[in-house]
Design an enzyme around this catalytic site. Structure first.
Site, PDB file in Angstrom:
ATOM      1  N   GLU A  43      -6.695   3.451  -5.710  1.00 19.32           N
ATOM      2  CA  GLU A  43      -7.990   3.628  -5.075  1.00 19.32           C
ATOM      3  C   GLU A  43      -8.536   4.965  -5.572  1.00 19.32           C
ATOM      4  O   GLU A  43      -8.168   6.020  -5.062  1.00 19.32           O
ATOM      5  CB  GLU A  43      -7.870   3.631  -3.554  1.00 19.32           C
ATOM      6  CG  GLU A  43      -9.248   3.682  -2.896  1.00 19.32           C
ATOM      7  CD  GLU A  43      -9.240   4.101  -1.427  1.00 19.32           C
ATOM      8  OE1 GLU A  43     -10.289   3.975  -0.784  1.00 19.32           O
ATOM      9  OE2 GLU A  43      -8.201   4.574  -0.940  1.00 19.32           O
ATOM     10  N   ASP A  68       0.865  -1.165   0.000  1.00 19.98           N
ATOM     11  CA  ASP A  68       0.000   0.000   0.000  1.00 19.98           C
ATOM     12  C   ASP A  68       0.908   1.222   0.000  1.00 19.98           C
ATOM     13  O   ASP A  68       1.847   1.302   0.800  1.00 19.98           O
ATOM     14  CB  ASP A  68      -0.846  -0.018   1.294  1.00 19.98           C
ATOM     15  CG  ASP A  68      -2.281   0.365   1.055  1.00 19.98           C
ATOM     16  OD1 ASP A  68      -2.513   1.431   0.484  1.00 19.98           O
ATOM     17  OD2 ASP A  68      -3.173  -0.412   1.466  1.00 19.98           O
ATOM     18  N   HIS A 100     -11.093  -3.467   3.787  1.00 15.90           N
ATOM     19  CA  HIS A 100     -10.951  -3.087   5.196  1.00 15.90           C
ATOM     20  C   HIS A 100     -11.711  -1.815   5.549  1.00 15.90           C
ATOM     21  O   HIS A 100     -11.611  -1.344   6.674  1.00 15.90           O
ATOM     22  CB  HIS A 100      -9.467  -2.908   5.512  1.00 15.90           C
ATOM     23  CG  HIS A 100      -8.888  -1.762   4.727  1.00 15.90           C
ATOM     24  ND1 HIS A 100      -8.774  -1.761   3.361  1.00 15.90           N
ATOM     25  CD2 HIS A 100      -8.429  -0.554   5.127  1.00 15.90           C
ATOM     26  CE1 HIS A 100      -8.279  -0.623   2.948  1.00 15.90           C
ATOM     27  NE2 HIS A 100      -8.058   0.140   4.002  1.00 15.90           N
ATOM     28  N   ASP A 101     -12.412  -1.222   4.590  1.00 17.56           N
ATOM     29  CA  ASP A 101     -13.127   0.032   4.837  1.00 17.56           C
ATOM     30  C   ASP A 101     -14.636  -0.121   4.840  1.00 17.56           C
ATOM     31  O   ASP A 101     -15.348   0.860   5.094  1.00 17.56           O
ATOM     32  CB  ASP A 101     -12.774   1.058   3.742  1.00 17.56           C
ATOM     33  CG  ASP A 101     -11.347   1.562   3.852  1.00 17.56           C
ATOM     34  OD1 ASP A 101     -10.820   1.600   4.980  1.00 17.56           O
ATOM     35  OD2 ASP A 101     -10.769   1.913   2.811  1.00 17.56           O
ATOM     36  N   ASP A 114      -3.290   4.505  -2.282  1.00 16.01           N
ATOM     37  CA  ASP A 114      -4.389   4.959  -1.427  1.00 16.01           C
ATOM     38  C   ASP A 114      -4.960   6.295  -1.919  1.00 16.01           C
ATOM     39  O   ASP A 114      -4.185   7.232  -2.179  1.00 16.01           O
ATOM     40  CB  ASP A 114      -3.801   5.128  -0.014  1.00 16.01           C
ATOM     41  CG  ASP A 114      -4.844   5.395   1.043  1.00 16.01           C
ATOM     42  OD1 ASP A 114      -5.651   4.495   1.316  1.00 16.01           O
ATOM     43  OD2 ASP A 114      -4.850   6.514   1.596  1.00 16.01           O
TER      44      ASP A 114
HETATM   45  C1  GLC Z   1      -8.223   4.872   2.141  1.00 17.41           C
HETATM   46  C2  GLC Z   1      -7.956   3.664   3.005  1.00 17.41           C
HETATM   47  C3  GLC Z   1      -8.560   3.897   4.352  1.00 17.41           C
HETATM   48  C4  GLC Z   1      -7.899   5.103   4.971  1.00 17.41           C
HETATM   49  C5  GLC Z   1      -8.009   6.314   4.060  1.00 17.41           C
HETATM   50  C6  GLC Z   1      -7.059   7.379   4.482  1.00 17.41           C
HETATM   51  O1  GLC Z   1      -9.562   5.036   1.858  1.00 17.41           O
HETATM   52  O2  GLC Z   1      -8.433   2.514   2.380  1.00 17.41           O
HETATM   53  O3  GLC Z   1      -8.430   2.794   5.198  1.00 17.41           O
HETATM   54  O4  GLC Z   1      -8.494   5.387   6.201  1.00 17.41           O
HETATM   55  O5  GLC Z   1      -7.671   6.007   2.723  1.00 17.41           O
HETATM   56  O6  GLC Z   1      -5.739   6.994   4.233  1.00 17.41           O
END
Ligand code: GLC
Length: 524
Positions: free
Chosen positions: A264, A107, A326-327, A209
């Site tokens: 992402e 990541d 995980h979100d 991310d």
């Molecule tokens: C992304 C991650 C998440 C995190 C956010 C801030 O959405 O998947 O877990 O809290 O970014 O880094």
């Protein structure tokens, strides 16, 4: 409608043909006995992943971090947090992953750092700090933030006032996660160097991310009235980000061995995501999160697939599919806890046109844990989907007493060990699906075309040359007839029923099947 094509005679790159498995390191496996998973723990469970048949591991952040956002607040991009191990442990893990013929993605968190990162400490030290411009500082009145943006998780202003230097800094997430200023050349160079550090160590790629957030309008203008109160993270979409992505891609391309990045891009429509692939010169892949907020419904899924292929197809961009991460609440939880649906969803995920991303524990059919208030950890309320994986059926489930979060429901029966003994389990279903993809170019990278089906059923064909599969998913809780007009063999059934036998023309309640054209016993 047809799906993406891989030109005949070319071997598709790993990030198109493979299946990625997201490891959430805190909850995967613990070797140190502190109740939090770690790198040696992951290494000790690689057998599970090879046996399952995944191709690529993606690790959520393992870097040094004060853990205000479970490691998405990085204080040193080039070291491992002691909670997870150290660099030698990382190198051992990477070597073992590669020895098993799998790949490893890390990541990479480009939008922000921890407020404890030396870069931010320097930046914050004084207005004349050489790193002041590495973050987004603005003048203003201590009572009035510079614009109307709101921060994720707190719901308050995306700005924190710094008493000492009497300016505001921007944070789209927690105040402990200040946003980097990618307009500053030294920031771009420093973040590129982070990529190079890990690429030199041998990683195969990155999950980037919230990468769509890195380009900012230098004026940081107010959100228009219709967006006030909405989450910036789902609407921020600026042309300047594409230039930055091309710079990032150039860094990956400096290295041999087909390194790749999945971004992402947390915008909730395929048409908005498509530009992030550029002309093959930005992201290799971008997450398509539309299904995360949709129902378990045949019509919904058909329209998402068709919209995705229509948006990505013209640029030959390759889709991705995600049911859990995980979100978000796990898909089994979102779909009402039903095991039949979780099984059918696995068939769907692993036979759609594009790269599937599995989230650790979905192969066990896990639901979210119920986390009592006194054990809640995450400021974003996401603890339930982050619960530890149950490895064994005994009370400890392969963990020391009291791991950092409680186990998900039914942990004994759903443990990896219990399911491994049962060929009809969810775990074995995932394994058969992964093997089927490996054995069938049609399933892995073939074209996609919807097939006629009754209400409540989504049916489609995947095809590469002579290799063809027919997939049918019954989204209803009643049996449904699905005559095919040609003989076929049941390759896989989500309910482990009738596999290897002739297709009877009837789907059970909530059942999904992969059919191989041809008489009983056909293997394609
Ligand atoms: C992304 C991650 C998440 C995190 C956010 C801030 O959405 O998947 O877990 O809290 O970014 O880094």
């Amino acid at each position: 409608m047809t799906g993406p094509r891989v030109p005949p005679g070319t071997e598709p790159p790993w990030w198109r043909s493979g299946v990625v498995y997201q490891v959430y390191p805190r909850s995967f496996a613990d070797s140190s006995g502190d109740g939090v998973g770690d790198l040696e723990g992951i290494r000790s469970r690689l057998d599970h992943l090879s046996w399952l048949g995944v191709d690529v591991l993606w690790l959520s952040p393992i870097y040094r971090s004060p853990m205000a956002d479970a490691g998405y607040d990085i204080a040193d991009h080039c070291d491992i947090d002691p909670l997870f191990g150290d660099l030698p442990a990382f190198d051992r893990l990477l070597a073992d992953v590669h020895d098993r013929g799998m790949r490893l993605m890390l990541d990479w968190v480009p939008n922000h750092t921890s407020d404890q990162h030396p870069w931010f400490r320097d930046s914050r030290a004084s207005r004349s700090s050489p790193r002041r411009n590495w973050y987004l500082w603005r003048d203003g009145d201590p009572g009035t933030p510079p614009n109307n943006w709101l921060a994720q998780f707190t719901g308050g202003p995306a700005w924190t006032w710094d008493e000492r230097t009497a300016q505001w800094y921007l944070h789209l997430f927690l105040p402990e996660q200040p946003d980097l200023n990618w307009a500053e050349p030294a920031v771009r160079e420093a973040m590129h160097e982070v990529l190079r550090f890990w690429l030199r160590r041998g990683v195969d790629g990155f999950r980037a991310d919230v990468v769509h957030l890195i380009g900012k309008d230098p004026d940081l203008p107010d959100h228009p009235p219709e967006l006030v109160g909405t989450n910036v993270v789902h609407t921020h979409d600026l042309p300047v980000t594409h230039e930055l992505l091309r710079g990032i891609r150039a860094v990956l391309d400096e290295f041999p061995g087909d390194r790749a990045m999945v971004g992402e891009v947390n915008l909730r429509s395929p048409a908005l995501i498509a530009p992030y692939y550029g002309a093959g010169d930005e992201l290799h892949l971008a997450f398509n999160f539309v299904p995360l907020s949709g129902p378990w419904d045949a019509g919904f899924w058909r329209s998402v697939v068709e919209e995705t292929l229509a948006a990505l197809g013209p640029g030959e961009a390759w889709p991705t599919w995600v049911l859990s991460n995980h979100d978000n609440p796990r898909h089994r939880t979102r779909y009402g806890g039903s095991e039949a649906r979780a099984r059918a969803a696995a068939v769907l995920l692993l036979t759609l046109p594009g790269t599937p991303f599995l989230y650790a524990g979905e192969e066990l059919g896990l639901e979210d844990a119920v986390v009592p208030p006194d054990r809640q950890v995450d400021p974003g309320g996401r603890d339930g989907c982050r619960a530890p994986l149950p490895w064994t059926a005994d009370a400890g489930h392969g963990w020391p007493p009291e791991p950092w979060l409680p186990f998900p429901p039914d942990a004994a029966a759903r443990s990896a060990a219990a399911q491994r003994e049962d060929p009809t389990s969810v775990l074995h279903l995932y394994r058969r699906l992964l093997a089927a993809r490996r054995g069938s170019p049609a399933l892995a990278t073939g074209t996609w075309a919807a097939a006629p089906a009754p209400d409540g059923v989504l049916a489609y064909t995947r095809q590469t040359g002579d290799d063809r599969r027919i997939v049918a998913v019954n989204f209803t809780d009643a049996p449904v007839g699905l005559p095919l007009g040609e003989p076929a063999t049941v390759g896989i059934s989500s309910s482990a029923r009738g596999e290897g036998g002739a297709w009877t023309g009837s789907l059970g309640p909530g059942e999904a099947v992969v059919l191989v054209p041809g008489g009983a016993g056909a293997t394609g």
